[in-house]
Motif scaffolding. Structure first.
Motif, PDB file in Angstrom:
ATOM      1  N   TYR A 260       3.981   9.935  17.859  1.00  0.00           N
ATOM      2  CA  TYR A 260       2.799   9.672  17.365  1.00  0.00           C
ATOM      3  C   TYR A 260       2.616   8.495  16.276  1.00  0.00           C
ATOM      4  CZ  TYR A 260       2.782  11.627  12.674  1.00  0.00           C
ATOM      5  OH  TYR A 260       2.787  11.923  11.492  1.00  0.00           O
ATOM      6  N   LEU A 261       3.606   8.281  15.734  1.00  0.00           N
ATOM      7  CA  LEU A 261       3.483   7.165  14.649  1.00  0.00           C
ATOM      8  C   LEU A 261       3.437   5.794  15.392  1.00  0.00           C
ATOM      9  CD1 LEU A 261       6.144   8.251  12.011  1.00  0.00           C
ATOM     10  CD2 LEU A 261       3.514   8.118  11.689  1.00  0.00           C
ATOM     11  N   LEU A 263       0.955   5.209  16.817  1.00  0.00           N
ATOM     12  CA  LEU A 263      -0.486   4.671  16.856  1.00  0.00           C
ATOM     13  C   LEU A 263      -0.506   3.878  15.580  1.00  0.00           C
ATOM     14  CD1 LEU A 263      -1.958   8.239  16.963  1.00  0.00           C
ATOM     15  CD2 LEU A 263      -1.995   6.743  18.949  1.00  0.00           C
ATOM     16  N   LEU A 264       0.376   4.287  14.738  1.00  0.00           N
ATOM     17  CA  LEU A 264       0.220   3.571  13.451  1.00  0.00           C
ATOM     18  C   LEU A 264       0.915   2.090  13.664  1.00  0.00           C
ATOM     19  CD1 LEU A 264       1.617   4.745   9.814  1.00  0.00           C
ATOM     20  CD2 LEU A 264       2.184   2.562  10.720  1.00  0.00           C
ATOM     21  N   VAL A 265       2.063   1.921  14.219  1.00  0.00           N
ATOM     22  CA  VAL A 265       2.619   0.450  14.673  1.00  0.00           C
ATOM     23  C   VAL A 265       1.558  -0.133  15.371  1.00  0.00           C
ATOM     24  CG1 VAL A 265       4.400  -0.451  15.793  1.00  0.00           C
ATOM     25  CG2 VAL A 265       4.838   1.410  14.308  1.00  0.00           C
ATOM     26  N   ARG A 267      -1.776   0.207  15.681  1.00  0.00           N
ATOM     27  CA  ARG A 267      -3.204   0.250  15.220  1.00  0.00           C
ATOM     28  C   ARG A 267      -4.078   1.070  16.398  1.00  0.00           C
ATOM     29  NH1 ARG A 267       0.728  -3.617  13.510  1.00  0.00           N
ATOM     30  NH2 ARG A 267      -0.290  -5.185  12.297  1.00  0.00           N
ATOM     31  N   ALA A 268      -3.500   2.028  17.060  1.00  0.00           N
ATOM     32  CA  ALA A 268      -4.114   2.610  17.841  1.00  0.00           C
ATOM     33  C   ALA A 268      -4.720   4.156  17.825  1.00  0.00           C
ATOM     34  CB  ALA A 268      -3.040   2.761  19.364  1.00  0.00           C
ATOM     35  N   ARG A 269      -5.468   4.420  18.627  1.00  0.00           N
ATOM     36  CA  ARG A 269      -6.303   5.780  18.493  1.00  0.00           C
ATOM     37  C   ARG A 269      -6.078   6.799  19.296  1.00  0.00           C
ATOM     38  NH1 ARG A 269     -11.730   3.370  19.139  1.00  0.00           N
ATOM     39  NH2 ARG A 269     -12.204   3.906  21.143  1.00  0.00           N
TER      40      ARG A 269
ATOM     41  N   SER B  58       9.084  -2.564  15.371  1.00  0.00           N
ATOM     42  CA  SER B  58       7.869  -1.847  14.610  1.00  0.00           C
ATOM     43  C   SER B  58       6.860  -2.725  14.199  1.00  0.00           C
ATOM     44  CB  SER B  58       8.626  -1.099  13.255  1.00  0.00           C
ATOM     45  OG  SER B  58       7.506  -0.369  12.577  1.00  0.00           O
ATOM     46  N   TYR B  59       5.799  -2.746  13.229  1.00  0.00           N
ATOM     47  CA  TYR B  59       4.920  -3.460  13.275  1.00  0.00           C
ATOM     48  C   TYR B  59       5.244  -4.621  12.360  1.00  0.00           C
ATOM     49  CZ  TYR B  59       5.026  -1.439   8.332  1.00  0.00           C
ATOM     50  OH  TYR B  59       5.323  -0.998   7.162  1.00  0.00           O
ATOM     51  N   ASP B 219      -3.910  10.717   6.171  1.00  0.00           N
ATOM     52  CA  ASP B 219      -2.564  11.371   6.138  1.00  0.00           C
ATOM     53  C   ASP B 219      -1.563  10.229   5.881  1.00  0.00           C
ATOM     54  OD1 ASP B 219      -0.717  13.197   6.400  1.00  0.00           O
ATOM     55  OD2 ASP B 219      -0.311  12.575   8.630  1.00  0.00           O
ATOM     56  N   ILE B 241      -4.044   7.623  10.246  1.00  0.00           N
ATOM     57  CA  ILE B 241      -2.609   7.921  10.092  1.00  0.00           C
ATOM     58  C   ILE B 241      -1.963   6.539   9.332  1.00  0.00           C
ATOM     59  CG2 ILE B 241      -0.508   8.093  11.422  1.00  0.00           C
ATOM     60  CD1 ILE B 241      -1.999  10.478  11.828  1.00  0.00           C
ATOM     61  N   CYS B 242      -1.728   6.942   8.099  1.00  0.00           N
ATOM     62  CA  CYS B 242      -1.348   5.615   7.168  1.00  0.00           C
ATOM     63  C   CYS B 242       0.115   5.768   7.031  1.00  0.00           C
ATOM     64  CB  CYS B 242      -2.001   5.791   5.904  1.00  0.00           C
ATOM     65  SG  CYS B 242      -1.349   4.619   4.739  1.00  0.00           S
ATOM     66  N   GLY B 243       0.770   6.975   7.178  1.00  0.00           N
ATOM     67  CA  GLY B 243       2.299   7.066   6.810  1.00  0.00           C
ATOM     68  C   GLY B 243       2.563   8.598   7.560  1.00  0.00           C
ATOM     69  N   ALA B 244       3.919   8.812   7.301  1.00  0.00           N
ATOM     70  CA  ALA B 244       4.440  10.142   7.417  1.00  0.00           C
ATOM     71  C   ALA B 244       5.621  10.246   6.590  1.00  0.00           C
ATOM     72  CB  ALA B 244       4.714  10.279   8.941  1.00  0.00           C
ATOM     73  N   GLU B 271      -6.361   7.828  13.967  1.00  0.00           N
ATOM     74  CA  GLU B 271      -6.003   6.500  14.359  1.00  0.00           C
ATOM     75  C   GLU B 271      -5.066   5.822  13.315  1.00  0.00           C
ATOM     76  OE1 GLU B 271      -9.777   4.704  14.911  1.00  0.00           O
ATOM     77  OE2 GLU B 271      -8.877   2.663  14.742  1.00  0.00           O
ATOM     78  N   GLY B 272      -4.176   5.086  13.785  1.00  0.00           N
ATOM     79  CA  GLY B 272      -2.952   4.338  12.918  1.00  0.00           C
ATOM     80  C   GLY B 272      -3.610   3.099  12.086  1.00  0.00           C
ATOM     81  N   ILE B 273      -3.327   2.708  11.115  1.00  0.00           N
ATOM     82  CA  ILE B 273      -3.695   1.611  10.344  1.00  0.00           C
ATOM     83  C   ILE B 273      -2.364   0.737   9.725  1.00  0.00           C
ATOM     84  CG2 ILE B 273      -5.918   2.573   9.646  1.00  0.00           C
ATOM     85  CD1 ILE B 273      -4.415   3.035   6.614  1.00  0.00           C
ATOM     86  N   VAL B 274      -2.764  -0.412   9.452  1.00  0.00           N
ATOM     87  CA  VAL B 274      -1.533  -1.306   8.984  1.00  0.00           C
ATOM     88  C   VAL B 274      -2.321  -2.378   8.295  1.00  0.00           C
ATOM     89  CG1 VAL B 274       0.136  -3.029   9.432  1.00  0.00           C
ATOM     90  CG2 VAL B 274       0.265  -1.082  10.696  1.00  0.00           C
ATOM     91  N   PHE B 276      -1.910  -4.978   6.711  1.00  0.00           N
ATOM     92  CA  PHE B 276      -1.989  -6.592   6.850  1.00  0.00           C
ATOM     93  C   PHE B 276      -3.123  -6.918   7.777  1.00  0.00           C
ATOM     94  CE2 PHE B 276       2.834  -5.535   6.572  1.00  0.00           C
ATOM     95  CZ  PHE B 276       2.854  -5.479   5.282  1.00  0.00           C
ATOM     96  N   ASP B 277      -3.692  -6.075   8.708  1.00  0.00           N
ATOM     97  CA  ASP B 277      -4.713  -6.639   9.605  1.00  0.00           C
ATOM     98  C   ASP B 277      -5.837  -6.923   8.882  1.00  0.00           C
ATOM     99  OD1 ASP B 277      -2.923  -5.717  11.500  1.00  0.00           O
ATOM    100  OD2 ASP B 277      -3.856  -3.875  12.114  1.00  0.00           O
TER     101      ASP B 277
END
Lengths: 334, 334
Positions: A260-261, A263-265, A267-269, B58-59, B219, B241-244, B271-274, B276-277
């Motif tokens: 599921y991470l 999603l983070l890499v 920026r997906a949902r 990764s990102y 999270d 989803i910011c991290g884990a 939803e994942g976030i980074v 830098f976007d």
């Protein structure tokens, strides 16, 4: 006149067995005001039914022990105390797994069998069709040129998702179990590719078929396949969580998506859907789908099993992947 | 003049140990055109660094073996061949874990130490602050009166998420490890409640503190806590989803959220976030945050450890939950 019914006798642990059900012959109750007696012709068999057999909070109350098993149905009106329905009308409702159902008039919808055969109102023109339509378009939001992947692709929802995605100008890859189903998706429904998860490495196949990654994933199955797709999603991908049929008969806890991470890499949902939320818009969707069907752009397929007495084992066909298209149970044996 | 540097010597399996690093004394290279030599004052220690140590897509590209470990830094310009920077300027950059960094002028940002102390530009006014601001507001989309839960609540990002949620009229519950941290969240930062995951049953505590359920979950930790919160989300909840951090040192595969089907039941999304976007909007956010700080509405806290030689063990404080607020490494020992 007796009414054959299937009651939930006890809650299943894992895969349901015959002793989760009690088959009874009951009397048909008298109609109260604004009620309708329907002779059920077809009973819809849906993966969601497995969830309704469990106790506990969900998007809908569980079926109680001793209750007729909940199911969507289509049939013919036999008698009515409602001014809105008369003998001979065809209706959609939630009649349950039985031969005859007494329903409040407000819970029924008339259907027009000049547009499509009765059973189709349990498939493309019913809940699975609505699920595919709203889930894909509102939540998946596919754009022309994007790549859409759907699992359970040969099922009632999957077949419609893929075809609607094609109609929206997407590249469509289906994931299904078995060579025949995969061939059906490509040859009959016009999918751009199909992956047989029973004989192929899904992750590798996705890499080949979706070289730029997956923009929209419509998930009906969960489990390992969800995890495989997560490794191949593209930036800003949308994952529609419609179901997780691979997990419904688990006796251990559900397998959560380890990847599921991603999603983070990316920026997906990932977003869950329940078709009932769109009830106000069913009309528009059904009209659009009927138009596509009439134009030959949307193909419908039902997998019909005959005889209400076969309900318990027929339901299991869903979890064994034995159906192609919408699985329905025809109440009589003819 | 020699430059103490920490190079990535080998990739870690599980928790990093001293032998993943090589501490070296290097010469400082000559400046090319439009370059700047910065004497680093503070090095940012972030959970994301653990990910950069791994190989694989990764990102952001992994740090290579033999390279200076990547890190955000603040410091003072010593010399410059760029017309935009001169000796004595204070700058933010990605200088890495070393005493001196040579950077291209375009990769630096000037900072104003009359607004806030230097190290704050690695915290509230730096990446963690931006992550909290954009992740919560753009992706979490909290509305007045909603309930926001944040994990890693006493960390660099969590402390800011909670405070911004309060400023937006939400009820805010933090999840953190230890009584002191929880007390800090409530007494100092104005959280409505805090859950000590080390001594409390998180699911039960959420039920008590969020009787109507969780609208937004930010999270930072993943693992069991994500699963616990999933059981308590409300209809149409948003999970950011910011991290884990609970999973970064796993030697087995990441624990996926077993309760992800709660997304379906609750028509919720994850939803994942980074951060830098959002680079184009950092300016606006920093201005807003600085205003809140000046008005006493947003409290900043840095946890400073002195001495670049302590880098390896100081990094581990993040994973052991030993910091409250933004963890920074002060390069010199004074």
């Amino acid at each position: 006149m007796k009414n054959t019914q299937f009651l939930l006798a006890k809650r299943p642990v894992g895969t349901p067995t015959r002793d989760n059900w009690e088959q009874v012959e009951s009397d048909i109750p008298e109609l109260g005001p604004n009620q309708v007696l329907v002779k059920i012709a077809y009973i819809s068999l849906d993966p969601a039914m497995r969830g309704w057999m469990n106790d506990g909070k969900s998007y809908i109350a569980p079926v109680k022990i001793g209750e007729v098993m909940r199911a969507s149905t289509v049939g013919e009106v036999i008698s009515s105390t409602s001014p809105d329905y008369r003998e001979g009308d065809y209706v959609f409702g939630h009649g349950g797994v039985q031969q005859f159902a007494v329903s409040d008039a407000k819970d029924l919808h008339k259907i027009d069998i000049s547009i499509a055969p009765l059973e189709r109102y349990l498939g493309v023109l019913g809940m699975p069709g609505m699920t595919a339509y709203f889930g894909l378009l509102n939540t998946g939001q596919p754009k022309e040129g994007e790549t859409v992947v759907v699992s359970g692709a040969a099922g009632a929802v999957g077949t419609v998702v893929g075809q609607i995605a094609k109609l929206n100008g997407c590249t469509v890859i289906g994931i299904a179990g078995g060579k025949d189903k995969c061939q059906y998706l490509v040859d009959e429904l016009g999918f751009d590719g199909a992956i047989d998860y029973k004989s192929e490495n899904v992750k590798k196949a996705l890499k080949t078929l979706c070289p730029e990654g997956v923009d929209v994933y419509f998930d009906n199955v969960g489990g390992e396949i969800l995890d495989d797709v997560l490794t191949q999603i593209r930036m800003h991908a949308r994952i529609v969580i419609c179901g997780a049929i691979s997990q419904y008969n688990n006796t251990a806890s559900v397998k959560g998506p380890s990847n599921y991470l991603s999603l983070l890499v990316n920026r997906a949902r990932m977003e869950g859907i329940v078709v009932f939320d769109n009830v106000k818009h069913y009309g528009e969707a059904a009209e659009q789908m009927a138009k596509w069907i009439a134009e030959g752009k949307l193909k419908a397929k039902e997998h019909v099993v005959k005889g209400i007495e076969h309900f318990p084992e027929t339901l299991l066909m869903l979890f064994n992947g034995e159906n192609t298209g919408k699985l329905v149970l025809k109440v009589d044996n003819e």
